[in-house]
Design a protein around this motif. Structure first.
Motif, mmCIF file in Angstrom:
data_model
loop_
_atom_site.group_PDB
_atom_site.id
_atom_site.type_symbol
_atom_site.label_atom_id
_atom_site.label_comp_id
_atom_site.label_asym_id
_atom_site.label_seq_id
_atom_site.Cartn_x
_atom_site.Cartn_y
_atom_site.Cartn_z
ATOM 1 N N THR A 61 0.854 -1.177 0.000
ATOM 2 C CA THR A 61 0.000 0.000 0.000
ATOM 3 C C THR A 61 0.895 1.233 0.000
ATOM 4 N N LYS A 62 0.538 2.199 -0.831
ATOM 5 C CA LYS A 62 1.342 3.417 -0.929
ATOM 6 C C LYS A 62 1.229 4.223 0.364
ATOM 7 N N TYR A 63 2.375 4.621 0.873
ATOM 8 C CA TYR A 63 2.459 5.447 2.084
ATOM 9 C C TYR A 63 2.121 6.876 1.699
ATOM 10 N N ASP A 64 1.219 7.507 2.453
ATOM 11 C CA ASP A 64 0.799 8.859 2.087
ATOM 12 C C ASP A 64 1.246 9.922 3.086
ATOM 13 N N GLY A 65 2.214 9.597 3.919
ATOM 14 C CA GLY A 65 2.747 10.559 4.880
ATOM 15 C C GLY A 65 3.895 11.366 4.300
ATOM 16 N N LYS A 66 4.644 11.989 5.189
ATOM 17 C CA LYS A 66 5.761 12.835 4.797
ATOM 18 C C LYS A 66 6.899 11.988 4.225
ATOM 19 N N LEU A 67 7.485 12.482 3.125
ATOM 20 C CA LEU A 67 8.601 11.790 2.483
ATOM 21 C C LEU A 67 9.892 12.558 2.718
ATOM 22 N N LYS A 68 10.976 11.837 2.875
ATOM 23 C CA LYS A 68 12.286 12.390 3.203
ATOM 24 C C LYS A 68 12.911 13.106 1.994
ATOM 25 N N VAL A 69 13.427 14.310 2.240
ATOM 26 C CA VAL A 69 14.159 15.073 1.229
ATOM 27 C C VAL A 69 15.480 15.492 1.848
ATOM 28 N N GLU A 70 16.573 15.204 1.159
ATOM 29 C CA GLU A 70 17.918 15.562 1.626
ATOM 30 C C GLU A 70 18.498 16.641 0.709
ATOM 31 N N GLU A 71 19.219 17.564 1.269
ATOM 32 C CA GLU A 71 19.947 18.597 0.524
ATOM 33 C C GLU A 71 19.129 19.251 -0.581
ATOM 34 N N ALA A 72 18.001 19.823 -0.226
ATOM 35 C CA ALA A 72 17.155 20.594 -1.145
ATOM 36 C C ALA A 72 16.871 19.853 -2.454
ATOM 37 N N GLY A 73 16.491 18.599 -2.356
ATOM 38 C CA GLY A 73 16.079 17.847 -3.527
ATOM 39 C C GLY A 73 17.183 17.109 -4.254
ATOM 40 N N THR A 82 4.351 0.415 1.907
ATOM 41 C CA THR A 82 4.458 -0.462 3.069
ATOM 42 C C THR A 82 3.818 -1.808 2.734
ATOM 43 N N ALA A 83 4.404 -2.854 3.242
ATOM 44 C CA ALA A 83 3.840 -4.190 3.044
ATOM 45 C C ALA A 83 2.584 -4.311 3.895
ATOM 46 N N ASN A 84 1.537 -4.845 3.314
ATOM 47 C CA ASN A 84 0.274 -4.979 4.048
ATOM 48 C C ASN A 84 0.381 -5.933 5.227
ATOM 49 N N ASN A 85 1.307 -6.885 5.165
ATOM 50 C CA ASN A 85 1.491 -7.798 6.290
ATOM 51 C C ASN A 85 2.535 -7.272 7.289
ATOM 52 N N LYS A 86 2.896 -5.993 7.141
ATOM 53 C CA LYS A 86 3.818 -5.294 8.067
ATOM 54 C C LYS A 86 5.229 -5.882 8.077
ATOM 55 N N SER A 87 5.640 -6.506 6.959
ATOM 56 C CA SER A 87 6.981 -7.097 6.910
ATOM 57 C C SER A 87 8.059 -6.086 6.527
ATOM 58 N N GLY A 88 7.670 -4.874 6.107
ATOM 59 C CA GLY A 88 8.663 -3.862 5.777
ATOM 60 C C GLY A 88 8.142 -2.807 4.825
ATOM 61 N N ILE A 89 9.076 -2.061 4.254
ATOM 62 C CA ILE A 89 8.743 -1.002 3.307
ATOM 63 C C ILE A 89 9.683 -1.101 2.093
ATOM 64 N N VAL A 90 9.259 -0.500 0.999
ATOM 65 C CA VAL A 90 10.120 -0.330 -0.168
ATOM 66 C C VAL A 90 9.998 1.130 -0.601
ATOM 67 N N ILE A 108 13.400 -2.430 2.947
ATOM 68 C CA ILE A 108 13.804 -2.434 4.361
ATOM 69 C C ILE A 108 12.783 -3.265 5.129
ATOM 70 N N ASP A 109 13.265 -4.245 5.893
ATOM 71 C CA ASP A 109 12.340 -5.117 6.620
ATOM 72 C C ASP A 109 11.825 -4.455 7.901
ATOM 73 N N LYS A 110 10.958 -5.155 8.603
ATOM 74 C CA LYS A 110 10.322 -4.606 9.813
ATOM 75 C C LYS A 110 11.316 -4.313 10.930
#
Length: 189
Positions: A61-73, A82-90, A108-110
């Motif tokens: 499921t697509k994460y709809d929160g704040k996304l990380k930005v480093e050094e002005a883009g 996020t994995a629906n079974n809570k096993s991690g994120i991509v 990245i796993d849980k």
């Protein structure tokens, strides 16, 4: 010889306008047929890569929160799933590399450990910068849960490839950004 204004000036303009209208209509028709197929194939390829990077996941499921930005883009998370079974994120990360923007996915796993890295799009020099994109090189990130620095040269947790420092640095910084995204999200919830 008598000049005919219609044949010399008006007729060529009318013919060119008709040709432009026909070509534009055909291009629009082609786009309307091809675009949904392109979108479907792009989504399928991205889903396949996500599944390869986080094999324990059942679906995403697509994460709809704040996304990380480093050094002005210069380096940023473009999207995160996020994995629906809570096993991690991509995370899909875009980072500035030698040939322009380099797009990569980081799993990245849980537990906050990297499960895989895959470069999905780039314009770097084949044979030189692309050595950093080979599975043997990217596999050294597997199992890491933190990087010491955004700069690959001052981080001894991974090896660099001589002659490909710009691409290697871009990939390293992208992985660092993905780990920061995981922290920003507070892990998998």
């Amino acid at each position: 010889m008598k000049s005919n204004t219609y044949d010399e000036y008006i007729k060529p303009v009318v013919v060119l306008v008709v040709i432009c209208l026909v070509v534009t209509t055909l291009l629009a028709l082609t786009y309307s047929v091809a675009n949904p197929i392109i979108i479907k194939n792009t989504k399928a390829a991205a889903d396949k890569t996500r599944t390869e990077l986080l094999s324990q996941a059942d679906s995403f499921t697509k994460y709809d929160g704040k996304l990380k930005v480093e050094e002005a883009g210069k380096v940023y998370v473009d999207e995160c799933y996020t994995a629906n079974n809570k096993s991690g994120i991509v995370c899909t990360v875009k980072t500035k590399s030698f040939g322009g923007l380099l797009t990569m996915m980081v799993g990245i796993d849980k537990n906050g450990k990297i499960t895989g890295v895959s470069v999905t799009n780039h314009s770097d020099t084949p044979g030189v910068g692309t050595k950093d994109m080979e599975p043997d090189h990217l596999n050294q990130y597997k199992g890491l849960d933190k990087l010491k620095s955004t700069n690959i040269k001052s981080d001894d947790s991974v090896q660099t490839i001589t002659g490909a420092s710009v691409t290697g640095s871009a990939i390293h910084y992208g992985v660092y950004c993905a780990l920061d995204q995981y922290k920003l999200m507070g892990g998998v919830k």
